[in-house]
Design a protein around this motif. Sequence first.
Motif, PDB file in Angstrom:
ATOM      1  N   VAL A  13       0.850  -1.187   0.000  1.00 38.87           N
ATOM      2  CA  VAL A  13       0.000   0.000   0.000  1.00 38.87           C
ATOM      3  C   VAL A  13       0.890   1.242   0.000  1.00 38.87           C
ATOM      4  O   VAL A  13       1.807   1.357   0.821  1.00 38.87           O
ATOM      5  CB  VAL A  13      -0.910   0.011   1.244  1.00 38.87           C
ATOM      6  N   ALA A  14       0.619   2.168  -0.898  1.00 34.49           N
ATOM      7  CA  ALA A  14       1.367   3.424  -0.913  1.00 34.49           C
ATOM      8  C   ALA A  14       0.956   4.272   0.277  1.00 34.49           C
ATOM      9  O   ALA A  14      -0.231   4.487   0.530  1.00 34.49           O
ATOM     10  CB  ALA A  14       1.098   4.174  -2.215  1.00 34.49           C
ATOM     11  N   THR A  15       1.940   4.751   1.041  1.00 38.22           N
ATOM     12  CA  THR A  15       1.662   5.574   2.208  1.00 38.22           C
ATOM     13  C   THR A  15       2.852   6.489   2.460  1.00 38.22           C
ATOM     14  O   THR A  15       3.810   6.502   1.680  1.00 38.22           O
ATOM     15  CB  THR A  15       1.376   4.684   3.443  1.00 38.22           C
ATOM     16  N   SER A  16       2.787   7.261   3.524  1.00 35.84           N
ATOM     17  CA  SER A  16       3.935   8.076   3.926  1.00 35.84           C
ATOM     18  C   SER A  16       4.100   7.968   5.429  1.00 35.84           C
ATOM     19  O   SER A  16       3.146   7.703   6.167  1.00 35.84           O
ATOM     20  CB  SER A  16       3.758   9.539   3.518  1.00 35.84           C
ATOM     21  N   ASP A  17       5.339   8.164   5.900  1.00 37.39           N
ATOM     22  CA  ASP A  17       5.637   8.053   7.320  1.00 37.39           C
ATOM     23  C   ASP A  17       6.736   9.054   7.652  1.00 37.39           C
ATOM     24  O   ASP A  17       7.283   9.708   6.757  1.00 37.39           O
ATOM     25  CB  ASP A  17       6.059   6.630   7.667  1.00 37.39           C
TER      26      ASP A  17
END
Length: 285
Positions: A13-17
Amino acid sequence: MIERGLKDVVTPVATSDGAGVRLQRSIATERLDHLDPFFLFDHFGSENANDYVAGFPMHPHRGIETITYMLDGSVAHRDSLGSSGVIGAGDVQWMTAGSGILHEEMPKIGPRRLDGFQIWVNLPAKLKMTRPRYQDVPSSAIPEVARPDGARIRVVAGEVDGVPGAVREIFAGPTYLDIALPAGRTFEQPVPRGHTAILYVFQGEVSVGGAAPSRGPAIRAPHLAILEDGDVVRVHAGGAGARFLLLSAQPLREPYARYGPFVMNTREEIAEALAELRAGTFIKP
């Protein structure tokens, strides 16, 4: 010897952190919260510095081990133990957060792309509050096994053909292998029965199983494959060859409570960690 079959395939899943690092996440999502003892699997990589330059500013961890493995580019790190340095292509940083650590990981803008992985492995209740430590392993210290059929295996942890990995003394008895497999070739590796085992395909495609009629469907990059229980893993590369990670570890089968960068056994332990952060007592002498 029971061969491990294919149980499931997970699409990242594409996400950001962190402060806005874009990445692909396979574990710690709505689809797959965890896979005992793995509590996070991230693949970060981009040629665009805007996707990663904000990095992961100073933040806490408790109750887990974090493993950062770089394929390309470099990341500067520093922590509350006074450690600091830079890990680059092929290097590994294996951090035991234990009772608590504050650290930051800041990708450096370089001439090439940034590419790598971070994985969280849970610690058992008896080691949750152990003393924090780092194992920084340079690429030159990671043994590589070259097989006659052209397969090349970097042994981060575990053992291949009698060659032990660079990272040792880890509770979960993990295997962490980076395998480059030529087209049409088959890789075989024993994995202790009862251990959780996963494949992450990041180049090309593979299938799991022995002879062609018994193989599962093609697993194309980038995908995470969850393997069934058994004694041995057999992976066959597609027509363009493949590169993938093989990870396995002993499941804990303990209660867990996760909150952000903490994985403990109870909600009360999570509340205690948050209270200590507020009070300035999170880092133990």
